[in-house]
Design a protein around this motif. Structure first.
Motif, mmCIF file in Angstrom:
data_model
loop_
_atom_site.group_PDB
_atom_site.id
_atom_site.type_symbol
_atom_site.label_atom_id
_atom_site.label_comp_id
_atom_site.label_asym_id
_atom_site.label_seq_id
_atom_site.Cartn_x
_atom_site.Cartn_y
_atom_site.Cartn_z
ATOM 1 N N ILE A 8 -15.523 -43.763 27.248
ATOM 2 C CA ILE A 8 -15.935 -44.722 26.216
ATOM 3 C C ILE A 8 -16.406 -46.014 26.870
ATOM 4 O O ILE A 8 -17.445 -46.570 26.503
ATOM 5 N N ASN A 9 -15.654 -46.512 27.844
ATOM 6 C CA ASN A 9 -16.031 -47.746 28.538
ATOM 7 C C ASN A 9 -17.343 -47.570 29.293
ATOM 8 O O ASN A 9 -18.200 -48.469 29.272
ATOM 9 N N ASP A 10 -17.522 -46.424 29.948
ATOM 10 C CA ASP A 10 -18.765 -46.151 30.669
ATOM 11 C C ASP A 10 -19.955 -46.120 29.705
ATOM 12 O O ASP A 10 -21.022 -46.673 29.996
ATOM 13 N N ALA A 11 -19.767 -45.481 28.562
ATOM 14 C CA ALA A 11 -20.838 -45.407 27.563
ATOM 15 C C ALA A 11 -21.189 -46.799 27.046
ATOM 16 O O ALA A 11 -22.363 -47.123 26.837
ATOM 17 N N SER A 12 -20.185 -47.630 26.869
ATOM 18 C CA SER A 12 -20.411 -48.996 26.411
ATOM 19 C C SER A 12 -21.243 -49.786 27.427
ATOM 20 O O SER A 12 -22.167 -50.524 27.051
ATOM 21 N N LEU A 13 -20.929 -49.608 28.705
ATOM 22 C CA LEU A 13 -21.704 -50.285 29.751
ATOM 23 C C LEU A 13 -23.143 -49.784 29.780
ATOM 24 O O LEU A 13 -24.081 -50.568 29.989
ATOM 25 N N LEU A 14 -23.335 -48.490 29.545
ATOM 26 C CA LEU A 14 -24.693 -47.942 29.498
ATOM 27 C C LEU A 14 -25.486 -48.529 28.330
ATOM 28 O O LEU A 14 -26.676 -48.824 28.469
ATOM 29 N N LEU A 15 -24.832 -48.703 27.202
ATOM 30 C CA LEU A 15 -25.515 -49.331 26.063
ATOM 31 C C LEU A 15 -25.964 -50.751 26.407
ATOM 32 O O LEU A 15 -27.060 -51.170 26.035
ATOM 33 N N ASP A 16 -25.121 -51.479 27.131
ATOM 34 C CA ASP A 16 -25.494 -52.827 27.569
ATOM 35 C C ASP A 16 -26.718 -52.782 28.481
ATOM 36 O O ASP A 16 -27.634 -53.602 28.352
ATOM 37 N N GLU A 17 -26.736 -51.806 29.395
ATOM 38 C CA GLU A 17 -27.872 -51.672 30.311
ATOM 39 C C GLU A 17 -29.146 -51.321 29.555
ATOM 40 O O GLU A 17 -30.217 -51.857 29.850
ATOM 41 N N ILE A 18 -29.032 -50.433 28.587
ATOM 42 C CA ILE A 18 -30.202 -50.060 27.780
ATOM 43 C C ILE A 18 -30.738 -51.273 27.043
ATOM 44 O O ILE A 18 -31.947 -51.527 27.023
ATOM 45 N N ALA A 19 -29.852 -52.056 26.441
ATOM 46 C CA ALA A 19 -30.265 -53.230 25.669
ATOM 47 C C ALA A 19 -31.013 -54.240 26.538
ATOM 48 O O ALA A 19 -31.904 -54.943 26.051
ATOM 49 N N GLU A 20 -30.667 -54.323 27.801
ATOM 50 C CA GLU A 20 -31.299 -55.285 28.708
ATOM 51 C C GLU A 20 -32.482 -54.701 29.479
ATOM 52 O O GLU A 20 -33.191 -55.442 30.165
ATOM 53 N N HIS A 21 -32.718 -53.419 29.338
ATOM 54 C CA HIS A 21 -33.789 -52.774 30.103
ATOM 55 C C HIS A 21 -35.162 -53.250 29.612
ATOM 56 O O HIS A 21 -35.404 -53.321 28.405
#
Length: 69
Positions: A8-21
């Motif tokens: 869950i934490n890893d997925a949350s970090l990926l969402l942050d990366e996507i939002a900033e991409h």
């Protein structure tokens, strides 16, 4: 097997990366706006996190009271 809370934490970090991409930002600038957003996905992960690893709430002990008649 990887613990659920870590996934869950890893997925949350990926969402942050996507939002900033930059590519994602370009899509948004071009008018991309889905019915379900990254914010919705983050909220789902937050709820899942609370179910998978509920917070511990410390409750103070209530002292016994002597009742006099």
């Amino acid at each position: 097997m990887t613990p659920l809370i870590k996934l869950i934490n890893d997925a949350s970090l990926l969402l942050d990366e996507i939002a900033e991409h930059p590519d994602y930002k370009l899509l948004v600038a071009k008018g991309y706006y889905p019915d379900l957003t990254l914010g919705d996905a983050q909220t789902a992960l937050d709820y899942l996190c609370c179910e998978a690893d509920p917070p511990v709430i410390a409750v103070p002990e209530i002292p016994e009271v002597e009742v006099r008649e």
